[in-house]
Design a protein around this motif. Structure first.
Motif, PDB file in Angstrom:
ATOM      1  N   THR A  10       5.276  18.443   2.939  1.00 43.30           N
ATOM      2  CA  THR A  10       6.224  17.341   2.768  1.00 43.30           C
ATOM      3  C   THR A  10       7.464  17.546   3.637  1.00 43.30           C
ATOM      4  OG1 THR A  10       5.427  16.961   0.524  1.00 43.30           O
ATOM      5  CG2 THR A  10       7.584  16.070   1.057  1.00 43.30           C
ATOM      6  N   PRO A  56       0.135   4.240   7.864  1.00 38.83           N
ATOM      7  CA  PRO A  56       0.965   4.236   6.646  1.00 38.83           C
ATOM      8  C   PRO A  56       1.759   5.536   6.526  1.00 38.83           C
ATOM      9  CG  PRO A  56      -1.363   4.462   6.098  1.00 38.83           C
ATOM     10  CD  PRO A  56      -1.286   4.242   7.576  1.00 38.83           C
ATOM     11  N   ARG A  57       2.951   5.419   5.946  1.00 40.40           N
ATOM     12  CA  ARG A  57       3.826   6.591   5.758  1.00 40.40           C
ATOM     13  C   ARG A  57       3.640   7.137   4.352  1.00 40.40           C
ATOM     14  NH1 ARG A  57       8.594   3.170   7.392  1.00 40.40           N
ATOM     15  NH2 ARG A  57       8.788   3.344   5.164  1.00 40.40           N
ATOM     16  N   GLU A  58       3.471   8.427   4.270  1.00 39.86           N
ATOM     17  CA  GLU A  58       3.315   9.078   2.972  1.00 39.86           C
ATOM     18  C   GLU A  58       4.648   9.103   2.238  1.00 39.86           C
ATOM     19  OE1 GLU A  58       1.628  12.905   3.783  1.00 39.86           O
ATOM     20  OE2 GLU A  58      -0.253  12.031   4.483  1.00 39.86           O
ATOM     21  N   ALA A  59       4.584   8.841   0.933  1.00 39.87           N
ATOM     22  CA  ALA A  59       5.787   8.854   0.101  1.00 39.87           C
ATOM     23  C   ALA A  59       5.847  10.094  -0.779  1.00 39.87           C
ATOM     24  CB  ALA A  59       5.832   7.603  -0.772  1.00 39.87           C
ATOM     25  N   GLU A  84       0.675   9.346  -2.291  1.00 37.75           N
ATOM     26  CA  GLU A  84       1.292   8.018  -2.424  1.00 37.75           C
ATOM     27  C   GLU A  84       1.825   7.582  -1.060  1.00 37.75           C
ATOM     28  OE1 GLU A  84       1.292   6.084  -5.014  1.00 37.75           O
ATOM     29  OE2 GLU A  84       0.667   7.484  -6.585  1.00 37.75           O
ATOM     30  N   PHE A  85       1.860   6.271  -0.849  1.00 41.03           N
ATOM     31  CA  PHE A  85       2.332   5.719   0.418  1.00 41.03           C
ATOM     32  C   PHE A  85       3.503   4.769   0.190  1.00 41.03           C
ATOM     33  CE2 PHE A  85      -2.015   6.985   1.139  1.00 41.03           C
ATOM     34  CZ  PHE A  85      -1.931   7.648   2.349  1.00 41.03           C
ATOM     35  N   VAL A  86       4.383   4.717   1.176  1.00 40.58           N
ATOM     36  CA  VAL A  86       5.498   3.780   1.179  1.00 40.58           C
ATOM     37  C   VAL A  86       4.910   2.369   1.276  1.00 40.58           C
ATOM     38  CG1 VAL A  86       7.493   3.018   2.551  1.00 40.58           C
ATOM     39  CG2 VAL A  86       7.020   5.457   2.286  1.00 40.58           C
ATOM     40  N   PRO A  87       5.471   1.381   0.569  1.00 37.54           N
ATOM     41  CA  PRO A  87       4.959   0.005   0.682  1.00 37.54           C
ATOM     42  C   PRO A  87       4.941  -0.455   2.142  1.00 37.54           C
ATOM     43  CG  PRO A  87       6.500   0.153  -1.141  1.00 37.54           C
ATOM     44  CD  PRO A  87       6.569   1.467  -0.400  1.00 37.54           C
ATOM     45  N   ASP A  88       4.047  -1.411   2.431  1.00 38.68           N
ATOM     46  CA  ASP A  88       3.948  -1.918   3.799  1.00 38.68           C
ATOM     47  C   ASP A  88       5.196  -2.714   4.169  1.00 38.68           C
ATOM     48  OD1 ASP A  88       3.644  -4.479   2.706  1.00 38.68           O
ATOM     49  OD2 ASP A  88       1.477  -4.497   2.972  1.00 38.68           O
ATOM     50  N   ASP A  89       5.246  -3.212   5.403  1.00 37.22           N
ATOM     51  CA  ASP A  89       6.440  -3.898   5.902  1.00 37.22           C
ATOM     52  C   ASP A  89       6.811  -5.133   5.077  1.00 37.22           C
ATOM     53  OD1 ASP A  89       6.735  -2.010   7.867  1.00 37.22           O
ATOM     54  OD2 ASP A  89       5.647  -3.175   9.378  1.00 37.22           O
ATOM     55  N   PRO A  93       2.426  -3.017  -2.115  1.00 41.75           N
ATOM     56  CA  PRO A  93       2.010  -1.644  -2.406  1.00 41.75           C
ATOM     57  C   PRO A  93       0.723  -1.277  -1.661  1.00 41.75           C
ATOM     58  CG  PRO A  93       1.470  -3.075  -4.238  1.00 41.75           C
ATOM     59  CD  PRO A  93       2.245  -3.910  -3.260  1.00 41.75           C
TER      60      PRO A  93
END
Length: 131
Positions: A10, A56-59, A84-89, A93
């Motif tokens: 992370t 996608p960006r990992e959250a 988990e992933f950051v929501p899209d643009d 979710p």
């Protein structure tokens, strides 16, 4: 050991990740078909992964439901990993990735446990919009 490795991941701290691994560890990586044998193979696969900002960006990561057996200086760890992933643009979710893992660890003379084998098996691909 596993939580330390994912915390280092992370932070994008490759040296700390590598400190959790035996230099000759074998890995069935979820993103690569061949068995990776040692740090040179792992570094090659790392170099082929998408750059930060691509996809996608990992959250966050969570290792959970561990089952651990210790046999002297060897340990077998089975656990699940949720990514988990950051929501899209658009703010929508994204599906989490669910990975089934098995790790074999060895305790060395310095009393530090290191991973000698890691097997990752994606059960639910993540990063796609929730439908």
């Amino acid at each position: 050991m596993i939580t330390s490795m994912y915390a280092a991941y992370t932070r994008q701290d490759r040296a700390a990740i590598d400190a959790c691994l035996d230099p000759d560890a074998t890995i069935w990586d979820s993103a690569a078909a061949p068995l990776l044998c040692g740090k040179a193979d792992l570094d090659r696969i790392r170099g082929e992964r998408p750059e930060a900002g691509e996809g996608p960006r990992e959250a966050g990561l969570e290792a959970y439901d561990p089952v651990i057996d210790v046999f002297g200086d060897l340990a077998l760890l089975r656990y699940w990993l949720r990514v988990e992933f950051v929501p899209d643009d658009s703010g929508g979710p994204l599906m989490p990735e669910i990975v089934r893992n098995t790790a074999a660890l060895r305790r060395y003379e310095d009393e530090i446990w290191r991973i000698v084998h890691l097997h990752e098996d994606v059960q639910q691909a993540g990063g796609e919009p929730v439908r």
